[in-house]
Design an enzyme around this catalytic site. Structure first.
Site, PDB file in Angstrom:
ATOM      1  N   HIS A 186    -126.554  11.563 -15.580  1.00  0.00           N
ATOM      2  CA  HIS A 186    -126.557  12.983 -15.952  1.00  0.00           C
ATOM      3  C   HIS A 186    -125.450  13.229 -16.977  1.00  0.00           C
ATOM      4  O   HIS A 186    -124.282  12.945 -16.719  1.00  0.00           O
ATOM      5  CB  HIS A 186    -126.383  13.860 -14.709  1.00  0.00           C
ATOM      6  CG  HIS A 186    -127.611  13.832 -13.835  1.00  0.00           C
ATOM      7  ND1 HIS A 186    -127.554  13.755 -12.474  1.00  0.00           N
ATOM      8  CD2 HIS A 186    -128.928  13.867 -14.180  1.00  0.00           C
ATOM      9  CE1 HIS A 186    -128.803  13.740 -12.000  1.00  0.00           C
ATOM     10  NE2 HIS A 186    -129.649  13.812 -13.018  1.00  0.00           N
ATOM     11  N   ALA A 187    -125.886  13.783 -18.118  1.00  0.00           N
ATOM     12  CA  ALA A 187    -125.023  13.833 -19.290  1.00  0.00           C
ATOM     13  C   ALA A 187    -123.668  14.493 -19.035  1.00  0.00           C
ATOM     14  O   ALA A 187    -122.638  14.010 -19.488  1.00  0.00           O
ATOM     15  CB  ALA A 187    -125.767  14.558 -20.404  1.00  0.00           C
ATOM     16  N   ARG A 188    -123.682  15.600 -18.309  1.00  0.00           N
ATOM     17  CA  ARG A 188    -122.448  16.390 -18.182  1.00  0.00           C
ATOM     18  C   ARG A 188    -121.468  15.841 -17.149  1.00  0.00           C
ATOM     19  O   ARG A 188    -120.334  16.312 -17.052  1.00  0.00           O
ATOM     20  CB  ARG A 188    -122.808  17.815 -17.802  1.00  0.00           C
ATOM     21  CG  ARG A 188    -123.510  17.934 -16.447  1.00  0.00           C
ATOM     22  CD  ARG A 188    -124.098  19.309 -16.303  1.00  0.00           C
ATOM     23  NE  ARG A 188    -124.866  19.471 -15.082  1.00  0.00           N
ATOM     24  CZ  ARG A 188    -125.584  20.551 -14.810  1.00  0.00           C
ATOM     25  NH1 ARG A 188    -125.629  21.544 -15.658  1.00  0.00           N
ATOM     26  NH2 ARG A 188    -126.246  20.643 -13.682  1.00  0.00           N
ATOM     27  N   ARG A 243    -127.720  18.269 -19.026  1.00  0.00           N
ATOM     28  CA  ARG A 243    -127.877  17.312 -17.916  1.00  0.00           C
ATOM     29  C   ARG A 243    -128.874  16.185 -18.229  1.00  0.00           C
ATOM     30  O   ARG A 243    -128.700  15.050 -17.800  1.00  0.00           O
ATOM     31  CB  ARG A 243    -128.378  18.098 -16.701  1.00  0.00           C
ATOM     32  CG  ARG A 243    -128.879  17.277 -15.516  1.00  0.00           C
ATOM     33  CD  ARG A 243    -129.342  18.210 -14.418  1.00  0.00           C
ATOM     34  NE  ARG A 243    -130.126  17.557 -13.391  1.00  0.00           N
ATOM     35  CZ  ARG A 243    -129.625  17.091 -12.250  1.00  0.00           C
ATOM     36  NH1 ARG A 243    -128.341  17.188 -12.007  1.00  0.00           N
ATOM     37  NH2 ARG A 243    -130.406  16.526 -11.350  1.00  0.00           N
ATOM     38  N   ASN A 259    -133.027  11.127 -13.409  1.00  0.00           N
ATOM     39  CA  ASN A 259    -132.995  10.808 -11.980  1.00  0.00           C
ATOM     40  C   ASN A 259    -134.152  11.452 -11.210  1.00  0.00           C
ATOM     41  O   ASN A 259    -134.081  11.613 -10.001  1.00  0.00           O
ATOM     42  CB  ASN A 259    -131.652  11.230 -11.373  1.00  0.00           C
ATOM     43  CG  ASN A 259    -131.231  10.317 -10.230  1.00  0.00           C
ATOM     44  OD1 ASN A 259    -131.626   9.144 -10.184  1.00  0.00           O
ATOM     45  ND2 ASN A 259    -130.449  10.848  -9.298  1.00  0.00           N
ATOM     46  N   HIS A 312    -122.406   9.642  -9.783  1.00  0.00           N
ATOM     47  CA  HIS A 312    -122.729  11.008 -10.211  1.00  0.00           C
ATOM     48  C   HIS A 312    -121.575  11.928  -9.848  1.00  0.00           C
ATOM     49  O   HIS A 312    -120.599  11.533  -9.227  1.00  0.00           O
ATOM     50  CB  HIS A 312    -123.992  11.498  -9.484  1.00  0.00           C
ATOM     51  CG  HIS A 312    -125.265  10.875  -9.961  1.00  0.00           C
ATOM     52  ND1 HIS A 312    -126.216  11.568 -10.662  1.00  0.00           N
ATOM     53  CD2 HIS A 312    -125.755   9.612  -9.829  1.00  0.00           C
ATOM     54  CE1 HIS A 312    -127.241  10.780 -10.943  1.00  0.00           C
ATOM     55  NE2 HIS A 312    -126.978   9.580 -10.447  1.00  0.00           N
ATOM     56  N   SER A 313    -121.712  13.207 -10.234  1.00  0.00           N
ATOM     57  CA  SER A 313    -120.790  14.217  -9.714  1.00  0.00           C
ATOM     58  C   SER A 313    -121.551  15.528  -9.612  1.00  0.00           C
ATOM     59  O   SER A 313    -122.525  15.718 -10.347  1.00  0.00           O
ATOM     60  CB  SER A 313    -119.564  14.373 -10.627  1.00  0.00           C
ATOM     61  OG  SER A 313    -119.893  15.034 -11.824  1.00  0.00           O
ATOM     62  N   TYR A 314    -121.237  16.470  -8.717  1.00  0.00           N
ATOM     63  CA  TYR A 314    -120.090  16.367  -7.879  1.00  0.00           C
ATOM     64  C   TYR A 314    -120.458  16.687  -6.433  1.00  0.00           C
ATOM     65  O   TYR A 314    -121.599  17.084  -6.162  1.00  0.00           O
ATOM     66  CB  TYR A 314    -118.984  17.334  -8.352  1.00  0.00           C
ATOM     67  CG  TYR A 314    -119.427  18.794  -8.424  1.00  0.00           C
ATOM     68  CD1 TYR A 314    -119.809  19.348  -9.632  1.00  0.00           C
ATOM     69  CD2 TYR A 314    -119.448  19.589  -7.291  1.00  0.00           C
ATOM     70  CE1 TYR A 314    -120.220  20.684  -9.709  1.00  0.00           C
ATOM     71  CE2 TYR A 314    -119.861  20.910  -7.363  1.00  0.00           C
ATOM     72  CZ  TYR A 314    -120.240  21.457  -8.566  1.00  0.00           C
ATOM     73  OH  TYR A 314    -120.648  22.757  -8.633  1.00  0.00           O
ATOM     74  N   GLU A 387    -121.408  10.821  -5.211  1.00  0.00           N
ATOM     75  CA  GLU A 387    -121.115  12.068  -5.928  1.00  0.00           C
ATOM     76  C   GLU A 387    -119.607  12.238  -5.901  1.00  0.00           C
ATOM     77  O   GLU A 387    -119.021  12.496  -4.843  1.00  0.00           O
ATOM     78  CB  GLU A 387    -121.771  13.272  -5.233  1.00  0.00           C
ATOM     79  CG  GLU A 387    -123.284  13.224  -5.182  1.00  0.00           C
ATOM     80  CD  GLU A 387    -123.957  13.804  -6.422  1.00  0.00           C
ATOM     81  OE1 GLU A 387    -123.250  14.182  -7.381  1.00  0.00           O
ATOM     82  OE2 GLU A 387    -125.189  13.868  -6.419  1.00  0.00           O
TER      83      GLU A 387
HETATM   84  O1  0X9 Z   1    -129.926  15.524  -7.813  1.00  0.00           O
HETATM   85  C1  0X9 Z   1    -129.498  14.433  -8.192  1.00  0.00           C
HETATM   86  O2  0X9 Z   1    -130.061  13.724  -9.021  1.00  0.00           O
HETATM   87  C2  0X9 Z   1    -128.178  13.918  -7.587  1.00  0.00           C
HETATM   88  N1  0X9 Z   1    -127.208  14.993  -7.557  1.00  0.00           N
HETATM   89  S1  0X9 Z   1    -126.583  15.569  -8.951  1.00  0.00           S
HETATM   90  O3  0X9 Z   1    -125.831  16.755  -8.637  1.00  0.00           O
HETATM   91  N2  0X9 Z   1    -125.564  14.517  -9.552  1.00  0.00           N
HETATM   92  O4  0X9 Z   1    -127.630  15.815  -9.889  1.00  0.00           O
HETATM   93  C3  0X9 Z   1    -128.432  13.436  -6.178  1.00  0.00           C
HETATM   94  C4  0X9 Z   1    -129.461  12.360  -6.044  1.00  0.00           C
HETATM   95  C5  0X9 Z   1    -129.553  11.835  -4.632  1.00  0.00           C
HETATM   96  N3  0X9 Z   1    -130.573  10.855  -4.467  1.00  0.00           N
HETATM   97  C6  0X9 Z   1    -131.863  11.153  -4.156  1.00  0.00           C
HETATM   98  N4  0X9 Z   1    -132.219  12.337  -3.835  1.00  0.00           N
HETATM   99  N5  0X9 Z   1    -132.728  10.170  -4.137  1.00  0.00           N
HETATM  100 ZN    ZN Z   2    -125.935  13.555 -11.296  1.00  0.00          ZN
END
Ligand code: 0X9
Ligand code: ZN
Length: 438
Positions: A186-188, A243, A259, A312-314, A387
């Site tokens: 995720h870019a940010r 993102r 993702n 990732h964050s956060y 995260e």
């Molecule tokens: O939503 C996401 O992609 C991740 N959180 S974020 O805030 N960095 O965007 C969590 C992904 C967790 N993994 C799965 N749900 N498979």
């Molecule tokens: Zn992320």
């Protein structure tokens, strides 16, 4: 003397003008929201608000039991506050003008880049560009030719080189187990590539202390999976909160959530079919070259891979499968045990409290088509999304926080790697195997 005063006044004016340069987030506020009594109802309300994308962005729902963070357009702030009152929710303003914060961060980054130009090493003084990160790993490969190997594994949509760095202890034994780590989906989430860079420095430059981590494991790291998005966030304060990827997805909107783009329960719960949504799954599974590259990597190491870790964050969370359903895998105890090792090590190191658990339940929402589930399904017995902690107003830990954040994360990762090593010892390594081919 008068001329000096004039110059001083002019430079002050241009500096403060720089800080007050307007951008598209001018007047936006970020609220931190908690609700003791009816958080399930409130969570649903926030999910509904998140659909009004020109007015709201829910940075994090009640992730891991934390307060929700919601960014609200100036025109909607009165309504938002009324709605929160109606829900009996408690809220604080954690950023009174996001535009101002982002402009000031942008200026700080510019100054830090000037003050700390790339000099062959990447420290923790500032955030680095994708080019600098690639340059750094190339320089390491030249400096440590028997221990560090680079491979260009593909290109991003805009043509940036995606390079993995494989770090070994130089004993030239092949077929060791593998830890596969990535950052920058995720870019940010800038702290993610910064952590990948720190991990690389530790493993390469601190061999003595980390010898056990490289004895029967090789580390394969892709520090920036989504470099187009990452670079875009560095171009202006307006783009700082981007993102997704940068491949146009419809006439109006750009980018797919990398993702949500993996071909495992693709486009199911927690992924949007709307090209303008932040969690857009893409027009089809693996529409994004960056996700294809990552999936190919996962498959190429699936037989030797023992832990896949995506940064990732956060939220201060260590999440394990599944993330597409509330079900948990049969091996949940193994996943939990390794996550616990990381959680405990970080707690002891800095006191930061990480929550650990199956993704959907722990983060509070399902997200299908993600890389962690994909890697687990492909054969990695341990697969985590980490995260990293909240910083700044969310995705923008100030540069002065990088050092402690990446160091504490490394402590957690090293502890998890040691636990994995204990649980999945290397068997049948051909003795006398000499040459590594990456
Ligand atoms: O939503 C996401 O992609 C991740 N959180 S974020 O805030 N960095 O965007 C969590 C992904 C967790 N993994 C799965 N749900 N498979
Ligand atoms: Zn992320």
């Amino acid at each position: 003397m008068t001329v000096w005063w004039l110059l001083l006044a002019l430079s002050f004016l241009s500096f403060s003008n720089g800080l007050h340069k307007t951008n598209k987030y001018e007047g936006y506020k970020i609220y931190s929201v908690t609700s003791k009594a009816r958080s399930v109802v409130l969570a649903k309300t926030l999910t509904e608000l998140a659909k009004k994308e020109s007015y709201y962005e829910v940075f994090s729902g009640f992730k891991g039991g934390n307060a929700a963070k919601v960014m609200v357009h100036p025109k909607e702030q009165v309504n938002f506050v009324k709605l929160m009152d109606k829900h009996n929710a408690d809220y604080d303003i954690i950023d009174g003008d996001v535009g101002l914060t982002l402009s000031s961060d942008f200026e700080t980054n510019r100054m830090l880049r000037e003050r700390f130009p790339y000099n062959g090493r990447l420290g923790t003084e500032r955030y680095y560009t994708h080019d600098e990160i690639n340059q750094f790993i190339e320089d390491l490969a030249k400096e440590y030719p028997s221990r560090v190997f680079l491979k260009t594994v593909g290109k991003s949509y805009e043509g940036r080189s995606l390079k993995t760095i494989t770090i070994t202890n130089g004993d030239a034994r092949r077929n060791k187990n593998v830890f596969l780590v990535d950052g920058g989906f995720h870019a940010r989430e800038w702290i993610s590539p910064a952590t990948a860079v720190y991990l690389i420095s530790q493993l390469v430059e601190n061999l003595e202390e980390n010898a056990d981590l490289l004895q029967d494991f090789d580390w394969v790291i892709l520090p920036v999976v989504n470099p187009d998005g990452y670079e875009f966030t560095q171009t202006s304060a307006d783009n700082r909160l981007w993102r997704k990827t940068r491949k146009p997805s419809s006439a109006d909107c750009i980018g797919t959530d990398p993702n949500r783009n993996f071909d495992f329960h693709w486009n199911e719960e927690g992924a949007s079919p709307d090209p303008c949504a932040l969690d857009y799954a893409g027009p089809k599974a693996f529409s994004e070259p960056e996700a294809v590259v990552m999936a190919d990597l996962i498959h190429s190491y699936a037989d030797r891979g023992k832990m896949y870790l995506t940064l990732h964050s956060y939220g201060s969370l260590i999440l394990y499968p599944w993330g597409w359903t509330t079900d948990v895998p049969d091996t949940v105890d193994d996943l939990h045990e390794v996550a616990e090792a990381g959680q405990q090590a970080i707690l002891e190191d800095t006191g930061t409290v990480y929550r650990i658990g199956p993704s959907t339940e722990t983060i509070g929402y399902a997200a299908s088509g993600a890389s962690d589930d994909y890697a687990f399904n492909a054969g990695f017995p341990i697969s985590f999304t980490m995260e990293l902690p909240f910083g700044g107003t969310g995705f923008d830990p100030p540069a002065s926080d990088i050092d402690h954040l990446v160091k504490e994360t490394w402590v957690g990762i090293a502890a998890m790697a040691r636990k994995v090593r204990e649980k999945y010892p290397l068997v049948n390594l051909p003795s006398g195997a000499r040459r590594i081919i990456f």
